[in-house]
Enzyme design. Sequence first.
Site, mmCIF file in Angstrom:
data_model
loop_
_atom_site.group_PDB
_atom_site.id
_atom_site.type_symbol
_atom_site.label_atom_id
_atom_site.label_comp_id
_atom_site.label_asym_id
_atom_site.label_seq_id
_atom_site.Cartn_x
_atom_site.Cartn_y
_atom_site.Cartn_z
ATOM 1 N N ARG A 105 0.825 -1.216 0.000
ATOM 2 C CA ARG A 105 0.000 0.000 0.000
ATOM 3 C C ARG A 105 0.859 1.265 0.000
ATOM 4 O O ARG A 105 0.576 2.225 -0.717
ATOM 5 C CB ARG A 105 -0.901 -0.039 1.248
ATOM 6 C CG ARG A 105 -2.180 0.728 1.179
ATOM 7 C CD ARG A 105 -3.206 0.287 0.159
ATOM 8 N NE ARG A 105 -3.063 0.981 -1.087
ATOM 9 C CZ ARG A 105 -3.262 0.441 -2.278
ATOM 10 N NH1 ARG A 105 -3.641 -0.818 -2.401
ATOM 11 N NH2 ARG A 105 -3.074 1.135 -3.369
ATOM 12 N N LYS A 140 2.717 24.779 -3.605
ATOM 13 C CA LYS A 140 1.469 24.090 -3.263
ATOM 14 C C LYS A 140 1.673 22.598 -3.471
ATOM 15 O O LYS A 140 1.349 22.061 -4.540
ATOM 16 C CB LYS A 140 0.311 24.598 -4.128
ATOM 17 C CG LYS A 140 -0.186 25.979 -3.705
ATOM 18 C CD LYS A 140 -1.487 26.355 -4.397
ATOM 19 C CE LYS A 140 -1.777 27.844 -4.196
ATOM 20 N NZ LYS A 140 -2.823 28.355 -5.089
ATOM 21 N N GLU A 202 7.038 39.800 -6.845
ATOM 22 C CA GLU A 202 5.684 39.707 -7.402
ATOM 23 C C GLU A 202 5.217 41.093 -7.824
ATOM 24 O O GLU A 202 5.251 42.033 -7.028
ATOM 25 C CB GLU A 202 4.714 39.198 -6.339
ATOM 26 C CG GLU A 202 4.587 37.700 -6.249
ATOM 27 C CD GLU A 202 3.405 37.314 -5.364
ATOM 28 O OE1 GLU A 202 3.421 36.187 -4.861
ATOM 29 O OE2 GLU A 202 2.489 38.150 -5.172
#
Lengths: 292, 292, 292, 292, 292, 292
Positions: A105, A140, A202
């Site tokens: 698994r 992320k 940014e």
Amino acid sequence: MNQSAVLPPWVVLDPLLHGWLLEDIGRGDHTTQSLITGKNEFGQANWIAKQNGVIVGLPIAARVFYLLNEGTSFTPIVGEGETCHRGQLVARIDGSLDTLLMGERVALNLAMRLSGIATLTNQYVEKIADLPAQLVDTRKTTPGLRLFEKYASRLGGAINHRLGLDDAVMIKDNHIAAVGGIAEAINQIRYKIPYPLSIEVETTTLAEVEAAIEQDADIIMLDNMSLESMCQAVQLIRSHQNQIKIEASGNVTLETIRAVAETGVDFISSSGPVTRSSWLDLSMNLEKSTSD
Amino acid sequence: MNQSAVLPPWVVLDPLLHGWLLEDIGRGDHTTQSLITGKNEFGQANWIAKQNGVIVGLPIAARVFYLLNEGTSFTPIVGEGETCHRGQLVARIDGSLDTLLMGERVALNLAMRLSGIATLTNQYVEKIADLPAQLVDTRKTTPGLRLFEKYASRLGGAINHRLGLDDAVMIKDNHIAAVGGIAEAINQIRYKIPYPLSIEVETTTLAEVEAAIEQDADIIMLDNMSLESMCQAVQLIRSHQNQIKIEASGNVTLETIRAVAETGVDFISSSGPVTRSSWLDLSMNLEKSTSD
Amino acid sequence: MNQSAVLPPWVVLDPLLHGWLLEDIGRGDHTTQSLITGKNEFGQANWIAKQNGVIVGLPIAARVFYLLNEGTSFTPIVGEGETCHRGQLVARIDGSLDTLLMGERVALNLAMRLSGIATLTNQYVEKIADLPAQLVDTRKTTPGLRLFEKYASRLGGAINHRLGLDDAVMIKDNHIAAVGGIAEAINQIRYKIPYPLSIEVETTTLAEVEAAIEQDADIIMLDNMSLESMCQAVQLIRSHQNQIKIEASGNVTLETIRAVAETGVDFISSSGPVTRSSWLDLSMNLEKSTSD
Amino acid sequence: MNQSAVLPPWVVLDPLLHGWLLEDIGRGDHTTQSLITGKNEFGQANWIAKQNGVIVGLPIAARVFYLLNEGTSFTPIVGEGETCHRGQLVARIDGSLDTLLMGERVALNLAMRLSGIATLTNQYVEKIADLPAQLVDTRKTTPGLRLFEKYASRLGGAINHRLGLDDAVMIKDNHIAAVGGIAEAINQIRYKIPYPLSIEVETTTLAEVEAAIEQDADIIMLDNMSLESMCQAVQLIRSHQNQIKIEASGNVTLETIRAVAETGVDFISSSGPVTRSSWLDLSMNLEKSTSD
Amino acid sequence: MNQSAVLPPWVVLDPLLHGWLLEDIGRGDHTTQSLITGKNEFGQANWIAKQNGVIVGLPIAARVFYLLNEGTSFTPIVGEGETCHRGQLVARIDGSLDTLLMGERVALNLAMRLSGIATLTNQYVEKIADLPAQLVDTRKTTPGLRLFEKYASRLGGAINHRLGLDDAVMIKDNHIAAVGGIAEAINQIRYKIPYPLSIEVETTTLAEVEAAIEQDADIIMLDNMSLESMCQAVQLIRSHQNQIKIEASGNVTLETIRAVAETGVDFISSSGPVTRSSWLDLSMNLEKSTSD
Amino acid sequence: MNQSAVLPPWVVLDPLLHGWLLEDIGRGDHTTQSLITGKNEFGQANWIAKQNGVIVGLPIAARVFYLLNEGTSFTPIVGEGETCHRGQLVARIDGSLDTLLMGERVALNLAMRLSGIATLTNQYVEKIADLPAQLVDTRKTTPGLRLFEKYASRLGGAINHRLGLDDAVMIKDNHIAAVGGIAEAINQIRYKIPYPLSIEVETTTLAEVEAAIEQDADIIMLDNMSLESMCQAVQLIRSHQNQIKIEASGNVTLETIRAVAETGVDFISSSGPVTRSSWLDLSMNLEKSTSD
């Protein structure tokens, strides 16, 4: 795909793999220990692809079985990062039957997750394969899987963005607000950080882009800009000096990525291949070795 | 949804959260440390839903910020396990600006992943809400996130299957093959395991179902059976004795789940909500507190 | 005895063994390091039983020496879980002299403790060997040794009760009080827990037994009941439905266990073999190998 | 009893306590989490002695509950190391009901084990209370509990022998054999070890005692000698120089300890209080706090 | 000195500090525990500089005492990174007497080591304070102290080079040899690494410098070049393009650093401040608080 | 030099070495992984001394490479603790090229630090080589390196003082002040500590020396006394009884050590060799193996 990508040495990864085995095994695999352990049974496990996709995670799966039992032999059939087809044999594992059952698994879950990421990454990459822009990933990633998901991203054809908060500087709106402006931020930080680190800023407006250019930012991110603004920003940056890297970010999808690439940016970052990918379905068929 | 689900005490979970923070922060958040730390700046972070869905992970996110800085205050606006709507304020976090920036990614990544699972789980559950069958999850979970993804599954409306290899017995084909048959397997294992553990047996034919009934299995799994076979199996089991729980497994999708539920099984297990869910998009808007 | 019992894989146990070695060795075995290490001396250690009893812990002892030095060879002479007699050679260990001296205390301490438990467990078991009731252990185990003491208990002839708070539900008086009654408790919990988990309820009166039967508890514990009440409870349970398992608990001793078993209960739980057993005395005689 | 004994700071002990909580709780206390957690219920737990004995472990029990929940309040009623009587209230714990239930077993198991050791230790000590000889413990302690069992031993009235292989030198027969004699062993080791460490030598004959005296051993252990030989050894040592400490070892029991003490040795080491003690029976009664 | 430098959050550093406390305390501070613990005595510790230098490590020392006992109060008198003079009071610590004694050595040892590094770093920096070149540190740091020694280096006035093998690329002769040349190396690596990472190349000849310029290396290290060659290399690089950073490396001492800086390089790396610095002597005077 | 010294078993040291590798490698050695890993290249690394000195750390360096890759072969050319000369080949390491590059810094940093300590220690020792007094080290060691720096100290010719707070008692002025005097301190502690532990008392006046003699201290430290006072103290101690060990402490330097030794003390403790030593310069030259 099948770009090369290399994992850190096992001394770095083993503690994670070890934790995953403990998570699944807990106080023991009562079923397998009661029915199989001690019987000296061996088997062969075949991993079969149930879908087309890009296979990633085989060396890690091999290590999982190795950590359980050093005598296990893992034979990849499809190359790491290569394409597989539904029904294809992906890998074969020979070892004691209880090892194969106890490790199944953890090994499969990881490979399915990583292959899913690589597969979707590859679809993004294919959309812009003939353009100079490169797909890059983001922070992320699933907590605990950063190194692995970044590795899958590479094998799917993307380029890695920074791996953590410590290998590049990324000045965001909140940092800028806290110190009073882009110029102040870059000036303050330049000699505080390890000097080889790149400084990325940014930006959301051309005025911010201009400020970043003036302060010699290494990378300018165009964040959530319209295609039109992006084109203008690219032009503005290129007109000043051609060493600044340009990254587009925000709402990149399989549908929009090509248009973004056509603005002339160097890099397009997207979390989509990680946050919107399904696991690639793989199954393990196990056969007990016959003795005679 | 918003079925109750309770996390284990922090003494169990903190080591995992701690590891995730180290993964992202590494040798330090150079940007934030250089520009903000030491300036005694505070801020308010608002978490906004970018999609409709089921919110899960707020208490864990709160703990992540707490581990970084005990002075952080996390205020959930949407209840854990409740539905949120696109644009809705989900939670508010007050604390020092550098804490909010350093904890952001870990906290959000986890909440987005878990909310995504709960959201898709809930769609499966809605399909069979008026039928007695219950959706259950599987051990196909991201390595390292078992406890969290099972918790999200619960809050999405499913019921947990076993959490690891050690809290129930699951006799699969390979176990059966190793000892020679279902009857032998159950007989051998019954007095070797901790006695409160349930014994579940995977079956693929009615003959196997019959054998499992005869040996008083606690749970019979009908694995990859056709709807017709499932109906026959359910009938067979109910005709003998009505305490055995029946679980259907294999290729359950949003499209097929209702038909499976109508066969009369008690539980339907599916890895789909975990392996096929996208992250629920959440963003964090950060405002610096104004002092005066 | 010598019932089979199987340890979890070393990946689970090694961290514990490692910690025990550090506990004893600390900053180093000054005596052995100063006098022996580096001299390339080998030896043979013989483990001798100083009392009759059931031997448990040999594979673990072998692993302790292996963790110190992979070149150590451990040869069990008495089978794990078998009876030994005073003066009998139990195991032989060949390895470097300093390994044998540094690992001695950890390996022996564990084997003596576990053998003591198995030996006393076996005496309890012998008292009811001809009756259907089975002895089960409890969660009263030495902190840190749960898996090992439960393993010893198995090899002494008992059956394990749950290994921790997470592999079965045990509803006690305080849980019942907190929610208002046995019926409420079982109803509330049934769909919150992983569905394969058994639900056991502690009862002290026939009224409570009746309530537990009505809610389909999987196991009813008769806690500290008189023999007479136990008989009535067993009768009551059997009269309703014959799948509920019955466990007797409370003040079970070598003197009382047989009478309890004769009430017809399925299981008798006792912490006595763990909390009242002495260590089985084993000694290690070490001979330096002669070279020539 | 109630000799003073002080635990190392929590920074040393917390990792052990933490591991014990994980051992018992595992993936969560399903019963308590499902029925009680989140209901904001508080309770009072009373620890009652079921036997006479010496109570040890209360500060550690307090810490166990604290690690689970910092808001728990633990009030010892019997002083640490003091005698308790059957039926006496030993301690009271106020806290949230789920904390009390989840920490119960770990805290009680430890206190019962340690109190059992202190109680039996005290019986040994009482036998020789009017003689100058002192009881000392050994390295035969439960793996993982060394610091705790040594602490219990102190509170039972014994003196600690070395805590590990690193805080004193103990030259045993195998060390002697490896280097060729007691004189050689002491000579070789004297300037290799940290210089404040004492050197103890195991002797079994008067000739060996003589050799140890000549080499200025700090401590001479008389190992498994007859009472008569011990008397002669003591006389021999005292006749040369009165700073060498004399320790008797081997087969010391409650029956024999007084005779050994009368030989005039300074210390009598025995593993009996640790390896032959039963747990002192303590129970926890829990009452839900009534609100109004 | 007293340039700003910020430590990573405690969640990153605490495990290291914790390990250091265990290293010193081991099984307990027998002296302090026996004589002081439990007596409720408090004291004030004064840290006095025994030499002139730059003080570094006070916040870490404060944390060490805090980890031992949250009630300890640490008051820096000299600012972190500020100059102190022989005899000056550097910090004052108020707390329980046993905490002050148990934490003393760990806290002082670290502060002395770090202050020594900062002090010598500062001497290097002073030599070139009026020139544009900046001193940078290296990866020659004490194993386990990387983050702390780099922090001390910053506070001494240097700039950090990369903190580990993962936050910049450094192509050395062996890497070049393995792939066949500088051009091949840079080409191969550019799209394999996280894209924000800088690429630094070690060069020893002007031909290598030329190759590195052609491949747009971000940083060119002039390794062990003569002053004359360095001047030529700087000229060569500046003539092509002015964004490449130039680092001089090799045998930099207090005597030679100024001449190196005058070649016009941007950065001068030296391990000297770390590998050749003595500890700055600090002592702790402890006074027991008087109660009345 | 080259006194024998023996490291604790790897089971004790490996966790430290492992942590050091992670510190340097972090998320991976991007340079080496991108350019070399997977190319099956092997090499030979030669360690060359750049200075004269005492070499220490070779077995530890060997282990560092082994932990990265079990197939690495480390061949010491200079014996551990032996003198090396500038330009001499110290050790040779054969292994895969990426292993050699990834382990280089950790292995070298440690060996350079330890060799530096041993080299300076040896200079202190040489000053008093013909006198009976012995140099001993202190607890002023780099946090995390205690065992290693003490080992280096031994190989430089010193004798170890206690390794931590737990292997000897050291009664300092603050302890004395807390209990009211030397006599009270020794009396209170004698039967609280593990009985084999030595009791050392810090004294600064002859009156304190007298008190320590009267209470049979095992070791008397003469702390920061003038040479004259030291002579008087030695005389005083020797006149009473000749088993007490005498240690001089305070401001011992290469210039003063001989005069201190001539006072007749047994031991002279100094932190100088650890706190004032530079690293011994070693370099690693790496050659790629040629295949044919």
